[in-house]
Design a protein around this motif. Sequence first.
Motif, short mmCIF file in Angstrom:
data_model
loop_
_atom_site.label_atom_id
_atom_site.label_comp_id
_atom_site.label_asym_id
_atom_site.label_seq_id
_atom_site.Cartn_x
_atom_site.Cartn_y
_atom_site.Cartn_z
N VAL A 24 0.87 -1.18 0.00
CA VAL A 24 0.00 0.00 0.00
C VAL A 24 0.90 1.23 0.00
O VAL A 24 1.71 1.42 0.91
CB VAL A 24 -0.92 0.01 1.24
N ASP A 25 0.78 2.06 -1.03
CA ASP A 25 1.62 3.25 -1.18
C ASP A 25 0.77 4.48 -0.86
O ASP A 25 -0.26 4.70 -1.49
CB ASP A 25 2.17 3.32 -2.60
N VAL A 26 1.20 5.27 0.11
CA VAL A 26 0.44 6.44 0.54
C VAL A 26 1.29 7.68 0.39
O VAL A 26 2.47 7.69 0.74
CB VAL A 26 -0.01 6.31 2.02
N SER A 27 0.68 8.73 -0.13
CA SER A 27 1.31 10.05 -0.24
C SER A 27 0.38 11.08 0.36
O SER A 27 -0.85 10.98 0.19
CB SER A 27 1.59 10.41 -1.70
N THR A 28 0.94 12.08 1.05
CA THR A 28 0.13 13.17 1.57
C THR A 28 1.00 14.40 1.76
O THR A 28 2.18 14.29 2.09
CB THR A 28 -0.55 12.80 2.91
N SER A 29 0.40 15.55 1.56
CA SER A 29 1.10 16.81 1.84
C SER A 29 0.67 17.35 3.20
O SER A 29 1.15 18.39 3.64
CB SER A 29 0.80 17.84 0.73
N ASN A 30 -0.20 16.62 3.89
CA ASN A 30 -0.67 17.05 5.20
C ASN A 30 0.52 17.11 6.16
O ASN A 30 1.25 16.13 6.32
CB ASN A 30 -1.72 16.05 5.71
N SER A 108 5.89 9.31 -0.55
CA SER A 108 5.61 7.91 -0.78
C SER A 108 6.05 7.09 0.42
O SER A 108 7.23 6.98 0.70
CB SER A 108 6.33 7.42 -2.04
N THR A 109 5.08 6.55 1.12
CA THR A 109 5.36 5.63 2.21
C THR A 109 4.66 4.32 1.89
O THR A 109 3.47 4.32 1.58
CB THR A 109 4.86 6.19 3.56
N LYS A 110 5.39 3.23 1.98
CA LYS A 110 4.83 1.94 1.62
C LYS A 110 4.56 1.11 2.89
O LYS A 110 5.42 1.02 3.76
CB LYS A 110 5.76 1.18 0.70
N ALA A 111 3.37 0.54 2.97
CA ALA A 111 3.03 -0.40 4.03
C ALA A 111 2.93 -1.77 3.39
O ALA A 111 2.19 -1.96 2.42
CB ALA A 111 1.70 -0.02 4.69
N ASN A 112 3.68 -2.73 3.90
CA ASN A 112 3.63 -4.10 3.40
C ASN A 112 2.64 -4.88 4.24
O ASN A 112 2.84 -5.05 5.45
CB ASN A 112 5.01 -4.76 3.49
N LEU A 132 -10.41 -6.36 0.01
CA LEU A 132 -9.96 -5.57 1.14
C LEU A 132 -10.03 -4.10 0.76
O LEU A 132 -9.81 -3.74 -0.39
CB LEU A 132 -8.53 -5.91 1.52
N LEU A 133 -10.33 -3.28 1.73
CA LEU A 133 -10.37 -1.83 1.52
C LEU A 133 -9.31 -1.20 2.41
O LEU A 133 -9.33 -1.36 3.63
CB LEU A 133 -11.75 -1.29 1.89
N PHE A 134 -8.34 -0.53 1.77
CA PHE A 134 -7.31 0.21 2.50
C PHE A 134 -7.68 1.68 2.42
O PHE A 134 -7.96 2.20 1.33
CB PHE A 134 -5.93 -0.01 1.88
N THR A 135 -7.67 2.37 3.55
CA THR A 135 -8.05 3.78 3.60
C THR A 135 -7.00 4.56 4.37
O THR A 135 -6.66 4.20 5.50
CB THR A 135 -9.41 3.96 4.31
N ALA A 136 -6.49 5.62 3.75
CA ALA A 136 -5.57 6.54 4.43
C ALA A 136 -6.36 7.81 4.74
O ALA A 136 -6.98 8.39 3.86
CB ALA A 136 -4.37 6.85 3.56
N ILE A 137 -6.34 8.21 6.00
CA ILE A 137 -7.07 9.40 6.44
C ILE A 137 -6.06 10.38 7.02
O ILE A 137 -5.28 10.03 7.92
CB ILE A 137 -8.15 9.05 7.48
N ALA A 138 -6.09 11.60 6.50
CA ALA A 138 -5.17 12.63 6.98
C ALA A 138 -5.44 12.93 8.45
O ALA A 138 -6.60 12.99 8.89
CB ALA A 138 -5.33 13.90 6.15
N ASN A 139 -4.36 13.06 9.22
CA ASN A 139 -4.49 13.47 10.61
C ASN A 139 -4.99 14.91 10.66
O ASN A 139 -4.72 15.70 9.75
CB ASN A 139 -3.15 13.38 11.34
N ALA A 140 -5.70 15.23 11.72
CA ALA A 140 -6.17 16.61 11.89
C ALA A 140 -4.97 17.52 12.06
O ALA A 140 -4.03 17.20 12.79
CB ALA A 140 -7.09 16.70 13.10
#
Length: 167
Positions: A24-30, A108-112, A132-140
């Motif tokens: 799972v590759d996640v990117s955020t500018s948060n 880019s952060t990868k979760a294996n 499966l549903l992977f969801t990335a939610i930005a921290n407040a």
Amino acid sequence: DLSLLSFDLTPTAAGVTSTKRAIVDVSTSNITGYKLYVEANGKDHNNQYTTDLVQGDTADSHVIPTSTSTASNKNFWNYVNPATSTATVVPSHGNPDQIGILMSPTTSTKANVDINVGVDTTITAGSYTNQLLFTAIANAESIDYTLYFDKNAPSGVDPSDIENFPV
């Protein structure tokens, strides 16, 4: 590629298992990062792998979501939580498990996430599916305020009136 992990298993009486890795590759500018969650992406069949017949009915045999195989049930599936390295039952839809957290922006952060499946000869032959549903939610994002008070400020000055508050 998260679109499909395919397991091709030939059941044995003793049971056979296989593991595949979802990346799972996640990117955020948060500036405060994100939290990553996983859950089953469906609401039917108690989160069991099911074999669907042509009419859309479900066959009687299921691959049960359990954390490990047991002597009485070698037909199972689970995931390994990358945050704890523990084999865990995939949670049902609407009850996600948190599997990762990052407290800063990332390009880019990868979760294996390892997915384990096991079957024995007691299961009906066929193709079994689940999602499966992977969801990335930005921290407040937090905003820090520093308030300065002058104990020698003249009386009658309202500190909420910032323009007239002496510094």
